[in-house]
Design an enzyme around this catalytic site. Structure first.
Site, PDB file in Angstrom:
ATOM      1  CE  LYS A 173      -2.193   2.948   2.799  1.00  0.00           C
ATOM      2  NZ  LYS A 173      -2.159   4.020   1.817  1.00  0.00           N
ATOM      3  N   GLY A 204      -5.267   3.656  -1.547  1.00  0.00           N
ATOM      4  CA  GLY A 204      -6.354   4.150  -0.707  1.00  0.00           C
ATOM      5  C   GLY A 204      -5.851   4.759   0.571  1.00  0.00           C
ATOM      6  N   GLY A 206      -5.360   5.578   4.706  1.00  0.00           N
ATOM      7  CA  GLY A 206      -4.952   4.845   5.903  1.00  0.00           C
ATOM      8  C   GLY A 206      -6.137   4.403   6.727  1.00  0.00           C
ATOM      9  N   GLY A 210      -5.738   0.973   5.036  1.00  0.00           N
ATOM     10  CA  GLY A 210      -4.624   0.799   5.979  1.00  0.00           C
ATOM     11  C   GLY A 210      -5.067   0.023   7.210  1.00  0.00           C
ATOM     12  CD  GLU A 248      12.944   1.767   9.805  1.00  0.00           C
ATOM     13  OE1 GLU A 248      13.469   2.832  10.177  1.00  0.00           O
ATOM     14  OE2 GLU A 248      13.425   0.655  10.088  1.00  0.00           O
ATOM     15  CB  CYS A 282      12.479  10.116   7.946  1.00  0.00           C
ATOM     16  SG  CYS A 282      13.552   9.011   7.013  1.00  0.00           S
TER      17      CYS A 282
HETATM   18  P1  NAD Z   1       1.606   8.663   7.593  1.00  0.00           P
HETATM   19  O1  NAD Z   1       1.863   7.919   8.861  1.00  0.00           O
HETATM   20  O2  NAD Z   1       0.498   9.649   7.591  1.00  0.00           O
HETATM   21  O3  NAD Z   1       1.279   7.652   6.392  1.00  0.00           O
HETATM   22  C1  NAD Z   1       2.169   6.637   6.002  1.00  0.00           C
HETATM   23  C2  NAD Z   1       1.387   5.511   5.370  1.00  0.00           C
HETATM   24  O4  NAD Z   1       0.545   4.919   6.355  1.00  0.00           O
HETATM   25  C3  NAD Z   1       0.461   5.939   4.226  1.00  0.00           C
HETATM   26  O5  NAD Z   1       0.475   4.951   3.231  1.00  0.00           O
HETATM   27  C4  NAD Z   1      -0.893   6.007   4.911  1.00  0.00           C
HETATM   28  O6  NAD Z   1      -1.983   5.832   4.043  1.00  0.00           O
HETATM   29  C5  NAD Z   1      -0.784   4.839   5.877  1.00  0.00           C
HETATM   30  N1  NAD Z   1      -1.691   4.919   7.019  1.00  0.00           N
HETATM   31  C6  NAD Z   1      -2.214   6.024   7.601  1.00  0.00           C
HETATM   32  N2  NAD Z   1      -3.017   5.677   8.639  1.00  0.00           N
HETATM   33  C7  NAD Z   1      -2.985   4.320   8.705  1.00  0.00           C
HETATM   34  C8  NAD Z   1      -3.577   3.373   9.569  1.00  0.00           C
HETATM   35  N3  NAD Z   1      -4.374   3.745  10.569  1.00  0.00           N
HETATM   36  N4  NAD Z   1      -3.320   2.068   9.371  1.00  0.00           N
HETATM   37  C9  NAD Z   1      -2.483   1.659   8.381  1.00  0.00           C
HETATM   38  N5  NAD Z   1      -1.901   2.518   7.520  1.00  0.00           N
HETATM   39  C10 NAD Z   1      -2.135   3.837   7.685  1.00  0.00           C
HETATM   40  O7  NAD Z   1       3.001   9.298   7.197  1.00  0.00           O
HETATM   41  P2  NAD Z   1       3.297  10.300   5.992  1.00  0.00           P
HETATM   42  O8  NAD Z   1       2.728  11.625   6.367  1.00  0.00           O
HETATM   43  O9  NAD Z   1       2.940   9.640   4.732  1.00  0.00           O
HETATM   44  O10 NAD Z   1       4.898  10.370   6.040  1.00  0.00           O
HETATM   45  C11 NAD Z   1       5.610  11.266   6.816  1.00  0.00           C
HETATM   46  C12 NAD Z   1       6.140  10.606   8.070  1.00  0.00           C
HETATM   47  O11 NAD Z   1       6.905   9.467   7.721  1.00  0.00           O
HETATM   48  C13 NAD Z   1       7.077  11.502   8.853  1.00  0.00           C
HETATM   49  O12 NAD Z   1       6.785  11.368  10.221  1.00  0.00           O
HETATM   50  C14 NAD Z   1       8.452  10.942   8.546  1.00  0.00           C
HETATM   51  O13 NAD Z   1       9.426  11.181   9.522  1.00  0.00           O
HETATM   52  C15 NAD Z   1       8.132   9.490   8.442  1.00  0.00           C
HETATM   53  N6  NAD Z   1       9.175   8.787   7.681  1.00  0.00           N
HETATM   54  C16 NAD Z   1      10.020   7.958   8.352  1.00  0.00           C
HETATM   55  C17 NAD Z   1      11.043   7.310   7.667  1.00  0.00           C
HETATM   56  C18 NAD Z   1      11.991   6.378   8.380  1.00  0.00           C
HETATM   57  O14 NAD Z   1      12.702   5.654   7.699  1.00  0.00           O
HETATM   58  N7  NAD Z   1      12.030   6.362   9.686  1.00  0.00           N
HETATM   59  C19 NAD Z   1      11.193   7.511   6.294  1.00  0.00           C
HETATM   60  C20 NAD Z   1      10.308   8.375   5.646  1.00  0.00           C
HETATM   61  C21 NAD Z   1       9.296   9.003   6.356  1.00  0.00           C
END
Ligand code: NAD
Length: 480
Positions: A173, A204, A206, A210, A248, A282
């Protein structure tokens, strides 16, 4: 006309069962440009059933043959790499040079790197007087990967490749905010030779698809990259079924600049660490800790260097700083700038939305922004903003620098700029983060462990660690 994206289930591009779609914007223009399937549990059931059917044969396929398909997929993407790079920039708002040299380049490298992995190297043997034992690493079954929007295809392939190489069938996803390059990849899977059901890509939100992934009883493991609150929700949901998770998550990364550092290299490194990809990596550094004796000189040089960053249309060659990913994210970043002012900060550069004339006049551009005079403990120095923000913080000595660096709930990465090799080694050991760079930032060796401590995550990715995550370990013992 907006492009209509489709799911990829059981080897075929497939409309969502509900027929529902939502629009996604091009961040540089603020205009909708694609329709995204609003997938739900019904789509997931189809995908999981297909993955379960495909699993026995995929598991039995020799690892070398699985790897050859990953390498073939890398070749197919490489043939279309400019189209992929353009799509990534349209979808995400990032400048083309980054899409080409980082996102798509690394996506191809991820597929090749895992496609050539030696799975047997993960196994161990133990010889004792009366017994000999060996370990086997075997695929888990149907697993899921969930990826974010900031490095869309890079992070999608970073998870997909080891999951497949290890012999699992995958429900993938991508972020609903940047679905395009994962869709383009799904269009190549049949040509690469992946049997139907081995890879399923569901688009789709989260809150719907998700959550359905986390709750699905036949998905045995989830590898997630995204925000800490989402990671926590997945962790809690997965615990109910003892699902394996790799998380992550976010960061609030410090860069430490000591007075003995190579000054120009440190300025260049710090500006890159704060503003690359509009600060949406990140690993970006939002807290810049500077030894007091060079604070004023460093501040002046850093502000001057950041002022020279070219902001503009991501699709125009020469642009260094494009749009942030969405209207909501732009507004979140700007609200943090207001908070920094409320908390008593002094604005040194930027601090507002940038209007880019012409095609991009309604785009979500935010200026590279630098503040000072904000205590390490205030909210702006504790919470992840994930935008083009750097807060400058002076420190008196090494002990104070380490205390400030470690003084947040996060622990993803850190950089240390110093002319002393001993100090670099000492400080790296003392910082609570999964990754520390000395006199550089974001130098990535794909074979090294990657991940965060504290609220930045659980588990590690990278060559061996990711293959370990996506396998079950079995110990076999016999008497001598
Ligand atoms: P997000 O958590 O909003 O979304 C990430 C993914 O999770 C998306 O595909 C989203 O649709 C899905 N998602 C959202 N709610 C969900 C749920 N309840 N259940 C399952 N899936 C769900 O994050 P974002 O805004 O897309 O990305 C930014 C964040 O990602 C920042 O906090 C950044 O630091 C972090 N990030 C971390 C790393 C790392 O390697 N540690 C790398 C890149 C980004």
């Amino acid at each position: 006309m907006p492009v209509t994206i489709q799911n990829f289930i059981d080897g075929a591009l497939t409309a969502p069962q509900s027929g529902a779609y939502f629009d996604t914007d091009e961040p540089a223009t603020g205009k909708p440009y694609a329709r995204v399937p609003d997938s739900d549990a019904a789509d997931l059931d189809l995908a999981v059933a297909a993955a379960q059917r495909a699993f026995p044969a995929w598991k039995a396929t020799p690892a070398k043959e699985r790897g050859a398909l990953l390498i073939k997929l890398a070749e197919l993407i490489e043939q279309k790499k400019e189209a992929f790079a353009q799509a990534e920039s349209v979808d995400n708002g990032k400048p083309l040079y980054l899409s080409r040299d980082v996102d798509i380049f690394r996506a191809i490298a991820n597929l090749r790197n895992f496609g050539s992995a030696d799975l047997d190297a993960l196994n161990q043997t133990f010889e004792k007087d009366t017994s000999s034992s060996y370990t086997l690493r075997q695929p888990i079954g149907v697993v899921s990967i969930i990826s974010p929007w900031n490095l869309p295809l890079l992070l999608f392939t970073w998870k997909l490749a080891p999951a497949l190489m290890a012999g699992n069938c995958v429900i993938a996803k991508p972020s609903e905010i940047t679905p395009m390059t994962a869709y383009m990849l799904s269009e190549l899977l049949n040509e690469a030779g992946f049997p139907p059901g081995v890879v399923n890509v569901l688009h789709g939100k989260g809150a719907s698809i998700g959550n359905a992934i986390t709750a699905h009883p036949h998905i045995k493991a989830i590898s997630f990259t995204g925000g800490t609150p989402t990671g926590l929700a997945i962790y809690q949901g997965a615990a109910k079924q003892l699902k394996k998770v790799s998380l992550e998550l976010g960061g609030k990364n410090p860069t430490l600049v000591f007075a003995d550092a190579d000054f120009d290299k440190a300025v260049a490194g710090v500006v890159a660490s704060a503003f690359t990809n509009q600060g949406q990596v990140c690993l970006c550094s939002e807290r810049i800790l500077i030894e007091a004796s060079i604070y004023e000189k460093f501040k002046t040089a850093m502000v001057e260097k950041a002022r020279q960053i070219t902001i503009g249309d991501p699709l125009v060659e020469g642009t260094q700083h494009g749009a942030t990913v969405s209207k909501a994210h732009m507004e979140k970043i700007l609200s943090y700038f207001d908070l920094a002012v409320e908390e008593g900060g002094t604005l040194l550069l930027g601090g507002k939305r940038r209007i880019v004339e012409g095609r991009c006049k309604d785009g979500y551009f935010v200026e590279p922004t630098i503040f000072e005079n904000l205590a390490p403990t205030c909210r702006i120095n504790q919470e992840e903003v994930f935008g083009p923000l750097a807060v400058l913080i002076p420190f008196a000595d090494e002990a104070e620098a380490i205390a400030i660096a470690n003084g947040t709930p996060f622990g993803l990465s850190a950089s240390v700029f110093t002319g002393s090799a001993e100090r670099g080694t000492r400080v790296a050991a003392a910082i609570d983060s999964g990754i520390v760079w000395i006199n550089c930032w974001n130098v990535r060796d794909l074979d090294t462990p990657f991940g965060g401590m504290k609220h930045s995550g659980i588990g590690r990715e990278g060559k061996q660690r990711a293959l370990e995550f996506f396998t079950e370990e079995k110990t076999v013992t016999k008497l001598k």
